[in-house]
Design a protein around this motif. Structure first.
Motif, PDB file in Angstrom:
ATOM      1  N   SER A  56       0.857  -1.184   0.000  1.00 39.36           N
ATOM      2  CA  SER A  56       0.000   0.000   0.000  1.00 39.36           C
ATOM      3  C   SER A  56       0.888   1.227   0.000  1.00 39.36           C
ATOM      4  O   SER A  56       1.852   1.313   0.762  1.00 39.36           O
ATOM      5  CB  SER A  56      -0.916   0.019   1.226  1.00 39.36           C
ATOM      6  N   LYS A  57       0.542   2.172  -0.860  1.00 37.79           N
ATOM      7  CA  LYS A  57       1.366   3.374  -1.012  1.00 37.79           C
ATOM      8  C   LYS A  57       0.463   4.577  -1.222  1.00 37.79           C
ATOM      9  O   LYS A  57      -0.448   4.546  -2.050  1.00 37.79           O
ATOM     10  CB  LYS A  57       2.285   3.193  -2.231  1.00 37.79           C
ATOM     11  N   SER A  58       0.723   5.632  -0.471  1.00 43.88           N
ATOM     12  CA  SER A  58      -0.008   6.880  -0.652  1.00 43.88           C
ATOM     13  C   SER A  58       1.017   7.983  -0.881  1.00 43.88           C
ATOM     14  O   SER A  58       1.877   8.227  -0.029  1.00 43.88           O
ATOM     15  CB  SER A  58      -0.866   7.197   0.580  1.00 43.88           C
ATOM     16  N   THR A  59       0.941   8.618  -2.042  1.00 41.79           N
ATOM     17  CA  THR A  59       1.959   9.605  -2.392  1.00 41.79           C
ATOM     18  C   THR A  59       1.395  10.610  -3.388  1.00 41.79           C
ATOM     19  O   THR A  59       0.361  10.371  -4.001  1.00 41.79           O
ATOM     20  CB  THR A  59       3.201   8.914  -3.001  1.00 41.79           C
ATOM     21  N   GLN A  60       2.090  11.710  -3.541  1.00 37.31           N
ATOM     22  CA  GLN A  60       1.716  12.712  -4.533  1.00 37.31           C
ATOM     23  C   GLN A  60       2.397  12.329  -5.845  1.00 37.31           C
ATOM     24  O   GLN A  60       3.623  12.239  -5.919  1.00 37.31           O
ATOM     25  CB  GLN A  60       2.204  14.086  -4.094  1.00 37.31           C
ATOM     26  N   LEU A  61       1.595  12.048  -6.865  1.00 35.57           N
ATOM     27  CA  LEU A  61       2.160  11.661  -8.160  1.00 35.57           C
ATOM     28  C   LEU A  61       2.475  12.919  -8.963  1.00 35.57           C
ATOM     29  O   LEU A  61       1.592  13.693  -9.301  1.00 35.57           O
ATOM     30  CB  LEU A  61       1.167  10.772  -8.917  1.00 35.57           C
ATOM     31  N   GLN A  62       3.749  13.109  -9.256  1.00 34.93           N
ATOM     32  CA  GLN A  62       4.177  14.333  -9.935  1.00 34.93           C
ATOM     33  C   GLN A  62       4.004  14.263 -11.448  1.00 34.93           C
ATOM     34  O   GLN A  62       3.866  15.285 -12.109  1.00 34.93           O
ATOM     35  CB  GLN A  62       5.658  14.612  -9.607  1.00 34.93           C
ATOM     36  N   ALA A  63       4.009  13.050 -11.989  1.00 37.46           N
ATOM     37  CA  ALA A  63       3.950  12.921 -13.450  1.00 37.46           C
ATOM     38  C   ALA A  63       2.908  11.882 -13.850  1.00 37.46           C
ATOM     39  O   ALA A  63       3.237  10.722 -14.060  1.00 37.46           O
ATOM     40  CB  ALA A  63       5.325  12.530 -13.992  1.00 37.46           C
ATOM     41  N   PRO A  64       1.638  12.283 -13.953  1.00 37.95           N
ATOM     42  CA  PRO A  64       0.609  11.349 -14.418  1.00 37.95           C
ATOM     43  C   PRO A  64       0.940  10.858 -15.827  1.00 37.95           C
ATOM     44  O   PRO A  64       1.537  11.586 -16.629  1.00 37.95           O
ATOM     45  CB  PRO A  64      -0.662  12.199 -14.429  1.00 37.95           C
ATOM     46  N   GLY A  65       0.574   9.637 -16.123  1.00 36.76           N
ATOM     47  CA  GLY A  65       0.839   9.101 -17.454  1.00 36.76           C
ATOM     48  C   GLY A  65       0.886   7.594 -17.454  1.00 36.76           C
ATOM     49  O   GLY A  65       0.509   6.931 -16.478  1.00 36.76           O
ATOM     50  N   TYR A  66       1.363   7.032 -18.552  1.00 37.63           N
ATOM     51  CA  TYR A  66       1.454   5.579 -18.700  1.00 37.63           C
ATOM     52  C   TYR A  66       2.725   5.072 -18.013  1.00 37.63           C
ATOM     53  O   TYR A  66       3.801   5.643 -18.172  1.00 37.63           O
ATOM     54  CB  TYR A  66       1.462   5.194 -20.176  1.00 37.63           C
ATOM     55  N   TYR A  67       2.550   3.985 -17.291  1.00 41.60           N
ATOM     56  CA  TYR A  67       3.653   3.371 -16.553  1.00 41.60           C
ATOM     57  C   TYR A  67       3.705   1.880 -16.857  1.00 41.60           C
ATOM     58  O   TYR A  67       2.705   1.285 -17.286  1.00 41.60           O
ATOM     59  CB  TYR A  67       3.469   3.550 -15.043  1.00 41.60           C
ATOM     60  N   SER A  68       4.852   1.304 -16.609  1.00 41.54           N
ATOM     61  CA  SER A  68       5.016  -0.142 -16.653  1.00 41.54           C
ATOM     62  C   SER A  68       5.124  -0.636 -15.215  1.00 41.54           C
ATOM     63  O   SER A  68       6.008  -0.209 -14.466  1.00 41.54           O
ATOM     64  CB  SER A  68       6.286  -0.505 -17.436  1.00 41.54           C
ATOM     65  N   LEU A  69       4.200  -1.502 -14.828  1.00 42.95           N
ATOM     66  CA  LEU A  69       4.172  -2.038 -13.468  1.00 42.95           C
ATOM     67  C   LEU A  69       4.663  -3.482 -13.479  1.00 42.95           C
ATOM     68  O   LEU A  69       4.116  -4.326 -14.193  1.00 42.95           O
ATOM     69  CB  LEU A  69       2.743  -1.990 -12.904  1.00 42.95           C
ATOM     70  N   SER A  70       5.689  -3.765 -12.699  1.00 38.38           N
ATOM     71  CA  SER A  70       6.201  -5.133 -12.567  1.00 38.38           C
ATOM     72  C   SER A  70       6.006  -5.614 -11.138  1.00 38.38           C
ATOM     73  O   SER A  70       6.373  -4.921 -10.190  1.00 38.38           O
ATOM     74  CB  SER A  70       7.687  -5.199 -12.924  1.00 38.38           C
ATOM     75  N   VAL A  71       5.405  -6.783 -11.015  1.00 36.91           N
ATOM     76  CA  VAL A  71       5.266  -7.437  -9.708  1.00 36.91           C
ATOM     77  C   VAL A  71       6.178  -8.652  -9.744  1.00 36.91           C
ATOM     78  O   VAL A  71       5.921  -9.628 -10.442  1.00 36.91           O
ATOM     79  CB  VAL A  71       3.802  -7.851  -9.443  1.00 36.91           C
ATOM     80  N   ILE A  72       7.270  -8.576  -9.000  1.00 36.82           N
ATOM     81  CA  ILE A  72       8.334  -9.582  -9.088  1.00 36.82           C
ATOM     82  C   ILE A  72       8.294 -10.506  -7.886  1.00 36.82           C
ATOM     83  O   ILE A  72       8.294 -10.053  -6.737  1.00 36.82           O
ATOM     84  CB  ILE A  72       9.714  -8.901  -9.170  1.00 36.82           C
ATOM     85  N   ASP A  73       8.259 -11.811  -8.154  1.00 37.54           N
ATOM     86  CA  ASP A  73       8.385 -12.813  -7.098  1.00 37.54           C
ATOM     87  C   ASP A  73       9.872 -13.125  -6.962  1.00 37.54           C
ATOM     88  O   ASP A  73      10.476 -13.742  -7.837  1.00 37.54           O
ATOM     89  CB  ASP A  73       7.598 -14.069  -7.472  1.00 37.54           C
ATOM     90  N   ASN A  74      10.481 -12.683  -5.852  1.00 34.43           N
ATOM     91  CA  ASN A  74      11.927 -12.842  -5.680  1.00 34.43           C
ATOM     92  C   ASN A  74      12.361 -14.286  -5.498  1.00 34.43           C
ATOM     93  O   ASN A  74      13.561 -14.593  -5.566  1.00 34.43           O
ATOM     94  CB  ASN A  74      12.404 -12.021  -4.477  1.00 34.43           C
ATOM     95  N   ASP A  75      11.395 -15.181  -5.263  1.00 33.69           N
ATOM     96  CA  ASP A  75      11.717 -16.595  -5.099  1.00 33.69           C
ATOM     97  C   ASP A  75      11.655 -17.356  -6.421  1.00 33.69           C
ATOM     98  O   ASP A  75      11.826 -18.578  -6.445  1.00 33.69           O
ATOM     99  CB  ASP A  75      10.746 -17.242  -4.095  1.00 33.69           C
ATOM    100  N   LYS A  76      11.388 -16.633  -7.511  1.00 34.33           N
ATOM    101  CA  LYS A  76      11.332 -17.261  -8.828  1.00 34.33           C
ATOM    102  C   LYS A  76      12.394 -16.656  -9.733  1.00 34.33           C
ATOM    103  O   LYS A  76      12.907 -15.568  -9.467  1.00 34.33           O
ATOM    104  CB  LYS A  76       9.942 -17.074  -9.444  1.00 34.33           C
ATOM    105  N   PRO A  77      12.745 -17.352 -10.828  1.00 36.59           N
ATOM    106  CA  PRO A  77      13.749 -16.801 -11.755  1.00 36.59           C
ATOM    107  C   PRO A  77      13.307 -15.456 -12.300  1.00 36.59           C
ATOM    108  O   PRO A  77      12.103 -15.200 -12.467  1.00 36.59           O
ATOM    109  CB  PRO A  77      13.810 -17.858 -12.877  1.00 36.59           C
ATOM    110  N   ILE A  78      14.265 -14.604 -12.611  1.00 33.46           N
ATOM    111  CA  ILE A  78      13.959 -13.267 -13.107  1.00 33.46           C
ATOM    112  C   ILE A  78      13.209 -13.326 -14.435  1.00 33.46           C
ATOM    113  O   ILE A  78      12.490 -12.392 -14.814  1.00 33.46           O
ATOM    114  CB  ILE A  78      15.260 -12.431 -13.263  1.00 33.46           C
ATOM    115  N   THR A  79      13.343 -14.456 -15.157  1.00 34.73           N
ATOM    116  CA  THR A  79      12.647 -14.616 -16.433  1.00 34.73           C
ATOM    117  C   THR A  79      11.131 -14.679 -16.255  1.00 34.73           C
ATOM    118  O   THR A  79      10.381 -14.539 -17.223  1.00 34.73           O
ATOM    119  CB  THR A  79      13.118 -15.890 -17.156  1.00 34.73           C
TER     120      THR A  79
END
Length: 377
Positions: A56-79
């Motif tokens: 959970s994150k609450s913050t002031q977003l300075q640059a609205p726009g398109y983003y790439s969101l990655s949810v990484i499982d650190n227990d799995k290969p980076i691939t």
């Protein structure tokens, strides 16, 4: 004065409190040790741990726009890392990934109208392509396996051919989905952004038709201007379109003169003399491709060296002894963009009116393409 001062402080505090914020909640069931990353234009803007499947994150977003969101499982290969295309602005977002099918677009509940448009698009895309994407992923992993490595050369080639056909069919689905989406939502703000995301060189005319239907403000957005420039160059490679002009000068410093070309069909070669492979293929072209005497009379060649090393180019063409227009432009040549050049050498065929006949012709097929064209013209 003291009362007024206190009131001013309260008003200032209230205004700060009311300033819009990004309230972001990410849920990834089953990921006990993970990381959430946000990137905008390849720049990392957030990199925080995902604890027990939630952030959970609450913050002031300075640059609205398109983003790439990655949810990484650190227990799995980076691939196994998966990135989702999202639109962020100050407001509320709850993003829930699918643990059973992590590659599927997540369920996103939000106050953002633009993200709601993205939700609709990706739900439609998954409806048509989810199963095929999983098939391609499986085929790709299979091709890298020891089982395939042990197959005969012929069997491996057949597997690669089959996989490429599936990938081509998948790219066609991108076009189908975008058409259906834009027909349903003709005023959607995300149209240009979606076209940027998909692979469109094969179907430039069809994508241009869709692009022209977008609202004017969308066509003039950053993504819209990118598409306009790129599609314009691509359309010049479509058969029958006016071929671009060529930047470059002859050995004696003169600019290219296409009016001096009086052949029914002309081959335009883009090459790099200082590259061994490119130079070798150029020498094969100089030796001559297989054409009948009648074809040779109607066939011309323009060679364009995209190389900063002028001395290497002059030395390379010194013994060509061909009545061709030989041109040189630098590594950063505008020809690369105008002619959509991705590899060197690249070969293009144009007619006597400087209209495209065929782009990206394989070297081994030049003689056949020339002969077949001249049979009909």
């Amino acid at each position: 004065m003291k009362i007024l001062y206190t009131a001013s402080l309260l008003l200032l505090f209230a205004s700060c409190k009311q300033a819009p914020k990004l309230d972001l909640t990410i849920k990834a069931d089953g990921v006990t040790n993970g990381t959430v990353q946000l990137k905008q234009a390849s720049e990392l803007t957030l990199n925080e741990p995902l604890k027990n499947g939630e952030l959970s994150k609450s913050t002031q977003l300075q640059a609205p726009g398109y983003y790439s969101l990655s949810v990484i499982d650190n227990d799995k290969p980076i691939t196994s890392k998966i990135a989702y295309d999202i639109y962020l602005e100050n407001g509320s977002y709850t993003i829930q990934t699918n643990p059973a099918k992590p590659a599927d677009y997540p369920a996103i509940t939000t106050t953002s109208a633009t993200q709601k448009e993205l939700n609709e698009y990706y739900q439609l895309l998954n409806k048509y392509t989810g199963a095929m994407d999983r098939k391609i992923d499986s085929l790709t992993r299979y091709l890298q396996s020891n089982t395939v490595a042990a197959l005969s050369k012929q069997d491996r080639a057949a597997l690669y051919t089959g996989t490429r056909e599936v990938q081509k069919a998948r790219r066609l689905l991108d076009l189908k989905v975008l058409k259906e989406y834009t027909d349903k939502y003709p005023k959607a703000k995300i149209g240009a952004h979606i076209i940027v995301q998909v692979y469109y060189p094969e179907y430039a005319e069809a994508y241009n038709e869709l692009f022209q239907k977008l609202p004017d403000d969308v066509k003039l957005s950053d993504d819209g201007l990118k598409i306009r420039n790129k599609l314009g160059n691509m359309l010049s490679q479509v058969a029958g379109a006016d071929a671009p002009d060529i930047a470059g000068t002859t050995p004696d410093g003169k600019p290219f003169n296409k009016k001096a070309i009086d052949k029914k069909i002309t081959l335009v070669e883009f090459w790099k003399p200082s590259n061994e492979t490119s130079d070798l293929i150029h020498k094969q072209l100089v030796k001559g491709i297989i054409l009948t005497p009648a074809d040779q009379k109607n066939f011309g060649v323009v060679t364009v060296a995209l190389d900063d090393k002028k001395d290497v180019w002059l030395n390379a063409i010194k013994n060509d002894n061909k009545p061709w227009q030989q041109l040189q432009d630098g590594d950063a040549s505008t020809n690369v963009t105008k002619w959509e050049i991705n590899t060197l050498p690249t070969f293009m065929l144009v007619d006597k009116n400087w209209k495209t006949i065929k782009s990206n012709v394989p070297f081994g097929e030049i003689d056949t393409e020339v002969h077949e064209y001249l049979k009909k013209h």
